[in-house]
Design an enzyme around this catalytic site. Structure first.
Site, PDB file in Angstrom:
ATOM      1  N   ASP A 103      -0.777 -49.574 -20.315  1.00 60.53           N
ATOM      2  CA  ASP A 103      -1.561 -49.960 -19.101  1.00 60.53           C
ATOM      3  C   ASP A 103      -1.931 -48.404 -18.420  1.00 60.53           C
ATOM      4  O   ASP A 103      -0.959 -47.943 -17.607  1.00 60.53           O
ATOM      5  CB  ASP A 103      -0.607 -50.641 -18.331  1.00 60.53           C
ATOM      6  CG  ASP A 103      -1.098 -51.382 -17.220  1.00 60.53           C
ATOM      7  OD1 ASP A 103      -2.249 -50.928 -16.727  1.00 60.53           O
ATOM      8  OD2 ASP A 103      -0.435 -52.013 -16.467  1.00 60.53           O
ATOM      9  N   ILE A 104      -3.011 -47.842 -18.695  1.00 62.46           N
ATOM     10  CA  ILE A 104      -3.340 -46.535 -18.337  1.00 62.46           C
ATOM     11  C   ILE A 104      -4.547 -46.677 -17.153  1.00 62.46           C
ATOM     12  O   ILE A 104      -4.621 -45.745 -16.221  1.00 62.46           O
ATOM     13  CB  ILE A 104      -3.764 -45.801 -19.282  1.00 62.46           C
ATOM     14  CG1 ILE A 104      -4.953 -46.338 -19.872  1.00 62.46           C
ATOM     15  CG2 ILE A 104      -2.773 -45.737 -20.385  1.00 62.46           C
ATOM     16  CD1 ILE A 104      -5.780 -45.251 -20.901  1.00 62.46           C
ATOM     17  N   LYS A 105      -5.046 -47.792 -16.963  1.00 61.47           N
ATOM     18  CA  LYS A 105      -6.331 -48.062 -16.078  1.00 61.47           C
ATOM     19  C   LYS A 105      -7.230 -46.804 -15.536  1.00 61.47           C
ATOM     20  O   LYS A 105      -7.342 -46.414 -14.609  1.00 61.47           O
ATOM     21  CB  LYS A 105      -5.512 -48.437 -14.511  1.00 61.47           C
ATOM     22  CG  LYS A 105      -4.920 -49.832 -14.643  1.00 61.47           C
ATOM     23  CD  LYS A 105      -4.380 -50.168 -13.285  1.00 61.47           C
ATOM     24  CE  LYS A 105      -3.597 -51.545 -13.316  1.00 61.47           C
ATOM     25  NZ  LYS A 105      -2.552 -51.511 -14.047  1.00 61.47           N
ATOM     26  N   ARG A 106      -7.526 -46.187 -16.898  1.00 62.91           N
ATOM     27  CA  ARG A 106      -8.443 -45.044 -16.735  1.00 62.91           C
ATOM     28  C   ARG A 106      -9.797 -45.591 -16.301  1.00 62.91           C
ATOM     29  O   ARG A 106     -10.350 -46.630 -16.683  1.00 62.91           O
ATOM     30  CB  ARG A 106      -8.452 -44.242 -17.989  1.00 62.91           C
ATOM     31  CG  ARG A 106      -7.064 -43.616 -18.276  1.00 62.91           C
ATOM     32  CD  ARG A 106      -6.772 -42.605 -17.337  1.00 62.91           C
ATOM     33  NE  ARG A 106      -5.620 -42.072 -18.015  1.00 62.91           N
ATOM     34  CZ  ARG A 106      -4.219 -41.955 -17.433  1.00 62.91           C
ATOM     35  NH1 ARG A 106      -3.809 -42.973 -16.680  1.00 62.91           N
ATOM     36  NH2 ARG A 106      -3.289 -41.071 -17.954  1.00 62.91           N
TER      37      ARG A 106
END
Length: 306
Positions: A103-106
């Protein structure tokens, strides 16, 4: 990679992902004390505490669940030692046969987005050698910079058989400030959903795409619409439990085949021992409380799906 996720879901009969989002105040005192005794009250000590906390939860639940979702910010807050704990967590979960959703939401453009993709789901070349730096199976991506930000991730997915979950309608209360705005009489999140479905056609597994979507459990009616817009898209659904989502809210996220969605619970599972329902386990048996919370969640979802 979507085929592996579906295989794991069928094997466990649990469309559940455990969010490994450790805060220090979730970590029982005996784990913190042991880590501080070895490393001091330092970033290294904090990172050791969250790693051991994660390991306990994974050991107690891996046979019940198909996947985990570590949220990288919870590790980044402890600097480089925290990132090392993130990597140890990813590798350990793979050893246990779990699919790992980073879950890095880049969300950036051009070479920056390509570097994020390579770092998390791709391979980087160093001289004559090649490395998979973090090596998650899926990552979360913010699409609101447009195709420039998403295409580098899709390219790596195609090369490495990895996957994405693209933010479409998020579970937080203020998400509507932008995502619900009407464009040509339709909310923006519907247009994003249509684009996710198109991207997905370029990266198919056997029945579902490697390109999934994030749609919050707190918006079940919107989920019903988006399910029709994205029939071959797997939906990652945050917001179960601690954010108010219940099994009965989730039915419309699934397709008639009983697949098409995976439900996330983070603190509702990893900090279950702090809840009155599981208080009898106590801090020492925090991992057993987490296992009980997974079993209860599985029953809730199965009952709602009939």
């Amino acid at each position: 990679m979507i085929n592996k996720l579906i295989e794991n879901i069928k094997k466990t009969n649990a469309p559940i992902v455990v969010g490994l989002d450790p805060m220090l105040n979730y970590v029982p005192k005996h784990i913190q004390d042991k880590a501080y005794a070895e490393f001091g009250e330092t970033l290294e000590g904090a990172a050791e505490a969250i790693w051991q906390f994660n390991k306990g939860i994974v050991d107690a639940t891996y046979d019940l669940i198909p996947a985990v979702k570590p949220q990288i910010a919870m590790y980044e807050q402890f600097g480089l030692p925290g990132l090392a704990a993130f990597k140890k967590t990813v590798d350990y979960c793979h050893e246990k046969g779990l699919v790992v959703i980073g879950d890095i939401k880049r969300g950036d453009i051009g070479s920056t987005s390509a570097a994020y993709a390579v770092g998390h789901i791709g391979k980087v070349k160093v001289g004559s050698k090649t490395f998979a730096p973090f090596d998650e199976d899926f990552v979360t991506v913010n699409p609101y910079l447009g195709s420039d930000g998403v295409n580098p991730f899709i390219k790596v997915c195609q090369e490495e058989n990895k996957g994405l979950f693209i933010l479409v309608k998020t579970s937080n209360p203020s998400s509507g400030e932008f995502q619900d705005q009407l464009i040509g009489g339709r909310p923006l999140y519907e247009l994003v959903g249509e684009q996710v479905a198109k991207w997905g056609e370029t990266c198919m597994g056997d029945t579902y795409s490697n390109i999934g979507a994030v749609v919050g459990a707190t918006y079940p009616e919107m989920g019903k619409v988006l399910r029709k817009i994205m029939p071959k898209t797997f939906i990652l659904v945050p917001g179960y439990g601690a954010q108010g989502g219940k099994g009965k809210d989730l039915v419309h996220f699934f397709n008639e085949d009983g697949l098409g969605a995976i439900i996330n619970s983070s603190r509702g599972i990893i900090a279950a021992y702090k809840q009155e329902t599981y208080a009898q386990f106590g801090e020492e048996n925090y991992a057993d409380a987490s296992r009980a919370a997974v079993v209860a969640m599985q029953k809730d979802i199965a009952g709602a799906l009939g």
